[in-house]
Design an enzyme around this catalytic site. Sequence first.
Site, PDB file in Angstrom:
ATOM      1  CE  LYS A 182       2.500   8.484   5.092  1.00 12.19           C
ATOM      2  NZ  LYS A 182       2.888   8.323   6.220  1.00 12.19           N
ATOM      3  CG  ASP A 223       6.548   6.053   6.811  1.00 13.86           C
ATOM      4  OD1 ASP A 223       7.340   7.086   6.712  1.00 13.86           O
ATOM      5  OD2 ASP A 223       6.089   5.554   7.974  1.00 13.86           O
ATOM      6  CG  PHE A 226      -1.383   8.715   9.534  1.00 10.50           C
ATOM      7  CD1 PHE A 226       0.019   7.959   9.767  1.00 10.50           C
ATOM      8  CD2 PHE A 226      -2.825   7.408   9.463  1.00 10.50           C
ATOM      9  CE1 PHE A 226       0.067   6.502  10.131  1.00 10.50           C
ATOM     10  CE2 PHE A 226      -2.768   6.690   9.748  1.00 10.50           C
ATOM     11  CZ  PHE A 226      -1.141   5.256  10.510  1.00 10.50           C
ATOM     12  CG  ASP A 248       0.300   0.031   2.719  1.00 10.18           C
ATOM     13  OD1 ASP A 248       1.012  -0.342   2.365  1.00 10.18           O
ATOM     14  OD2 ASP A 248      -1.163  -0.371   3.738  1.00 10.18           O
TER      15      ASP A 248
HETATM   16  P1  IMP Z   1       7.428   0.528   6.260  1.00 13.38           P
HETATM   17  O1  IMP Z   1       8.254   0.076   6.854  1.00 13.38           O
HETATM   18  O2  IMP Z   1       8.027   2.411   7.060  1.00 13.38           O
HETATM   19  O3  IMP Z   1       7.778   1.132   4.967  1.00 13.38           O
HETATM   20  O4  IMP Z   1       5.617   0.275   6.826  1.00 13.38           O
HETATM   21  C1  IMP Z   1       5.146   0.459   5.555  1.00 13.38           C
HETATM   22  C2  IMP Z   1       3.373  -0.312   6.555  1.00 13.38           C
HETATM   23  O5  IMP Z   1       3.665   0.848   7.367  1.00 13.38           O
HETATM   24  C3  IMP Z   1       2.774  -0.129   5.517  1.00 13.38           C
HETATM   25  O6  IMP Z   1       2.168  -1.214   4.674  1.00 13.38           O
HETATM   26  C4  IMP Z   1       1.022   0.226   6.106  1.00 13.38           C
HETATM   27  O7  IMP Z   1       0.872  -0.333   6.458  1.00 13.38           O
HETATM   28  C5  IMP Z   1       1.848   0.792   7.205  1.00 13.38           C
HETATM   29  N1  IMP Z   1       2.100   2.522   7.057  1.00 13.38           N
HETATM   30  C6  IMP Z   1       2.681   3.630   6.721  1.00 13.38           C
HETATM   31  N2  IMP Z   1       2.761   4.490   6.803  1.00 13.38           N
HETATM   32  C7  IMP Z   1       1.298   4.863   7.079  1.00 13.38           C
HETATM   33  C8  IMP Z   1      -0.373   5.895   6.715  1.00 13.38           C
HETATM   34  O8  IMP Z   1       0.866   7.133   6.152  1.00 13.38           O
HETATM   35  N3  IMP Z   1      -0.927   5.635   7.022  1.00 13.38           N
HETATM   36  C9  IMP Z   1      -1.014   4.323   7.051  1.00 13.38           C
HETATM   37  N4  IMP Z   1      -0.375   2.865   7.120  1.00 13.38           N
HETATM   38  C10 IMP Z   1       1.080   3.458   7.329  1.00 13.38           C
HETATM   39 MG    MG Z   2      -1.056  -0.700   7.829  1.00 14.52          MG
END
Ligand code: IMP
Ligand code: MG
Length: 188
Positions: free
Chosen positions: A140, A112, A161, A109
């Site tokens: 992001k 981040d 967010f 999805d």
């Molecule tokens: P990462 O490992 O930090 O890239 O996190 C990715 C996961 O964190 C995604 O699959 C989302 O489930 C969750 N996530 C990160 N940012 C958001 C946001 O802004 N809204 C909702 N879920 C998020």
């Molecule tokens: Mg999530």
Amino acid sequence: MHPTSESKEITRILITEEQIAQRVAELGAAITADYQAKAAAGERIVVVGILRGASIFMADLVRQIELPVEMDFMVVSSYGASTKSSGEVTIKKDLGSSIEGAHVIIVEDIIDTGLTLKLLRAKLLERKPLSVEIAAFLRKDVASQENIECAYVGFPCPNEFIVGYGLDYAEQYRNLADVCILAPEMYA
Ligand code: IMP
Ligand code: MG
């Protein structure tokens, strides 16, 4: 009450349902073009959705890919009722079938920190697939993000967010048709 983008918890709509549909069609066309020869050679294409956030994007994307593809899903640890990454990722539900000798497209999805996909791609590469690419609906704009090669990105998005179109805050708002920015007072 059914959540809508007019709810008070939503700051504003970032990407509309119509914009999403158009972009997902473009991504599907790109994937179709890129994997056409592989499919013609009889090679398996496995689209791997990361539950639960990618479920809605996955459902729309696969229907825009005009090739034979398999669908599989994984559950990896992610955010709980918090907006801050734990910095740790574990596989909670693994794939249903082998990906050895297959082309894998991970469908996520949002990127981040990038930690989830960095670890996941490395783990899947150990299983001897022919290739592993990533299709992320949102990426992001985060300076400290892991340097991840992502073949397909739906939209860049601001470091706020985000909810809707599968993305949640504390398991809510996934069923918003538009992609929205959650009001900061919701998690401040
Ligand atoms: P990462 O490992 O930090 O890239 O996190 C990715 C996961 O964190 C995604 O699959 C989302 O489930 C969750 N996530 C990160 N940012 C958001 C946001 O802004 N809204 C909702 N879920 C998020
Ligand atoms: Mg999530």
